[in-house]
Design a protein around this motif. Structure first.
Motif, PDB file in Angstrom:
ATOM      1  N   GLU A  63      18.216  46.786  43.639  1.00  0.00           N
ATOM      2  CA  GLU A  63      18.666  46.993  42.296  1.00  0.00           C
ATOM      3  C   GLU A  63      17.799  47.867  41.515  1.00  0.00           C
ATOM      4  O   GLU A  63      18.459  48.530  40.851  1.00  0.00           O
ATOM      5  N   ARG A  64      16.501  47.993  41.835  1.00  0.00           N
ATOM      6  CA  ARG A  64      15.936  49.182  41.086  1.00  0.00           C
ATOM      7  C   ARG A  64      16.281  50.453  41.642  1.00  0.00           C
ATOM      8  O   ARG A  64      16.064  51.402  40.732  1.00  0.00           O
ATOM      9  N   ALA A  65      16.622  50.660  42.946  1.00  0.00           N
ATOM     10  CA  ALA A  65      17.014  51.973  43.260  1.00  0.00           C
ATOM     11  C   ALA A  65      18.407  52.494  42.479  1.00  0.00           C
ATOM     12  O   ALA A  65      18.301  53.619  41.973  1.00  0.00           O
ATOM     13  N   TRP A  66      19.090  51.401  42.528  1.00  0.00           N
ATOM     14  CA  TRP A  66      20.662  51.689  41.625  1.00  0.00           C
ATOM     15  C   TRP A  66      20.408  52.004  40.255  1.00  0.00           C
ATOM     16  O   TRP A  66      21.115  52.551  39.725  1.00  0.00           O
ATOM     17  N   ASN A  67      19.217  51.355  39.803  1.00  0.00           N
ATOM     18  CA  ASN A  67      19.169  51.481  38.280  1.00  0.00           C
ATOM     19  C   ASN A  67      18.564  53.014  37.895  1.00  0.00           C
ATOM     20  O   ASN A  67      18.888  53.588  36.871  1.00  0.00           O
ATOM     21  N   LYS A  68      18.373  53.949  39.105  1.00  0.00           N
ATOM     22  CA  LYS A  68      17.925  55.258  38.821  1.00  0.00           C
ATOM     23  C   LYS A  68      18.778  56.001  39.057  1.00  0.00           C
ATOM     24  O   LYS A  68      18.965  57.218  38.748  1.00  0.00           O
ATOM     25  N   ILE A  69      20.224  55.617  39.631  1.00  0.00           N
ATOM     26  CA  ILE A  69      21.195  56.551  39.753  1.00  0.00           C
ATOM     27  C   ILE A  69      22.315  56.345  38.691  1.00  0.00           C
ATOM     28  O   ILE A  69      22.450  55.153  38.079  1.00  0.00           O
ATOM     29  N   ASN A  70      22.881  57.499  38.171  1.00  0.00           N
ATOM     30  CA  ASN A  70      23.722  57.339  37.043  1.00  0.00           C
ATOM     31  C   ASN A  70      25.332  57.182  37.598  1.00  0.00           C
ATOM     32  O   ASN A  70      26.080  57.273  36.702  1.00  0.00           O
ATOM     33  N   PHE A  71      25.335  57.312  38.765  1.00  0.00           N
ATOM     34  CA  PHE A  71      26.715  57.035  39.223  1.00  0.00           C
ATOM     35  C   PHE A  71      27.396  55.735  38.738  1.00  0.00           C
ATOM     36  O   PHE A  71      26.768  54.648  38.675  1.00  0.00           O
ATOM     37  N   GLY A  72      28.769  56.271  38.321  1.00  0.00           N
ATOM     38  CA  GLY A  72      29.738  54.766  37.515  1.00  0.00           C
ATOM     39  C   GLY A  72      29.085  54.590  36.182  1.00  0.00           C
ATOM     40  O   GLY A  72      29.625  53.503  35.650  1.00  0.00           O
ATOM     41  N   ARG A  73      28.059  55.263  35.507  1.00  0.00           N
ATOM     42  CA  ARG A  73      27.573  54.582  33.981  1.00  0.00           C
ATOM     43  C   ARG A  73      28.382  55.483  32.993  1.00  0.00           C
ATOM     44  O   ARG A  73      28.687  56.865  33.484  1.00  0.00           O
ATOM     45  N   VAL A  74      28.389  55.106  32.153  1.00  0.00           N
ATOM     46  CA  VAL A  74      29.072  55.844  30.937  1.00  0.00           C
ATOM     47  C   VAL A  74      28.134  55.801  29.796  1.00  0.00           C
ATOM     48  O   VAL A  74      27.768  54.778  29.355  1.00  0.00           O
ATOM     49  N   LYS A  75      27.748  56.938  29.262  1.00  0.00           N
ATOM     50  CA  LYS A  75      26.975  56.846  28.116  1.00  0.00           C
ATOM     51  C   LYS A  75      27.693  56.593  26.727  1.00  0.00           C
ATOM     52  O   LYS A  75      28.560  57.781  26.670  1.00  0.00           O
ATOM     53  N   HIS A  76      27.516  55.887  26.053  1.00  0.00           N
ATOM     54  CA  HIS A  76      28.205  55.555  24.776  1.00  0.00           C
ATOM     55  C   HIS A  76      27.383  56.306  23.771  1.00  0.00           C
ATOM     56  O   HIS A  76      26.036  56.044  23.452  1.00  0.00           O
ATOM     57  N   THR A  77      28.076  57.237  22.796  1.00  0.00           N
ATOM     58  CA  THR A  77      27.275  57.855  21.669  1.00  0.00           C
ATOM     59  C   THR A  77      27.724  57.222  20.507  1.00  0.00           C
ATOM     60  O   THR A  77      29.135  56.858  20.432  1.00  0.00           O
ATOM     61  N   PRO A  78      26.982  57.072  19.643  1.00  0.00           N
ATOM     62  CA  PRO A  78      27.212  56.381  18.381  1.00  0.00           C
ATOM     63  C   PRO A  78      28.476  57.301  17.528  1.00  0.00           C
ATOM     64  O   PRO A  78      28.305  58.638  17.747  1.00  0.00           O
ATOM     65  N   ILE A  79      29.267  56.730  17.016  1.00  0.00           N
ATOM     66  CA  ILE A  79      30.152  57.534  16.141  1.00  0.00           C
ATOM     67  C   ILE A  79      29.497  57.978  14.712  1.00  0.00           C
ATOM     68  O   ILE A  79      28.941  57.121  14.055  1.00  0.00           O
ATOM     69  N   GLU A  80      29.722  59.341  14.684  1.00  0.00           N
ATOM     70  CA  GLU A  80      29.156  59.673  12.955  1.00  0.00           C
ATOM     71  C   GLU A  80      30.183  59.821  12.130  1.00  0.00           C
ATOM     72  O   GLU A  80      31.291  60.426  12.563  1.00  0.00           O
ATOM     73  N   TYR A  81      29.738  59.420  11.036  1.00  0.00           N
ATOM     74  CA  TYR A  81      30.726  59.401  10.078  1.00  0.00           C
ATOM     75  C   TYR A  81      30.369  60.384   9.034  1.00  0.00           C
ATOM     76  O   TYR A  81      29.401  60.525   8.500  1.00  0.00           O
ATOM     77  N   GLU A  82      31.413  61.180   8.455  1.00  0.00           N
ATOM     78  CA  GLU A  82      31.008  62.253   7.233  1.00  0.00           C
ATOM     79  C   GLU A  82      30.993  61.321   6.094  1.00  0.00           C
ATOM     80  O   GLU A  82      31.944  60.521   5.838  1.00  0.00           O
ATOM     81  N   ILE A  83      30.156  61.583   4.995  1.00  0.00           N
ATOM     82  CA  ILE A  83      30.143  60.903   3.665  1.00  0.00           C
ATOM     83  C   ILE A  83      30.191  62.050   2.730  1.00  0.00           C
ATOM     84  O   ILE A  83      30.061  63.205   2.920  1.00  0.00           O
TER      85      ILE A  83
END
Length: 83
Positions: A63-83
């Motif tokens: 589990e700890r080894a897989w935690n260091k691997i990015n395979f299959g992960r998606v990084k979610h970035t916050p949506i920025e709104y213009e004001i």
């Protein structure tokens, strides 16, 4: 969850709890299968007891080894709104 340069990671405590809960299920399964195959409940419980600790340790490091691997992960970035 801990943050590391925008990547999400699991804390060790979460990995430990997941390890214990999964091994409890796996050990019950091993005891039942061993009892069916061997026909001796005491021997089945002995097999399950040994298997409990060895597989818990193996799973934790897996589990700890897989935690260091990015395979299959998606990084979610916050949506920025213009004001």
């Amino acid at each position: 969850m801990a943050q590391n340069n925008g990547k999400t990671t699991e804390r060790k405590r979460r990995s430990i709890v997941k390890t214990i809960s999964w091994r409890a299920i796996g050990t019950i399964d091993t005891i039942i299968i061993s009892w069916i195959v061997v026909g001796n409940l005491n021997f089945a419980v002995t097999i399950g007891g040994v298997e409990l600790f060895t597989k818990m340790l193996l799973y934790f490091f897996h589990e700890r080894a897989w935690n260091k691997i990015n395979f299959g992960r998606v990084k979610h970035t916050p949506i920025e709104y213009e004001i």
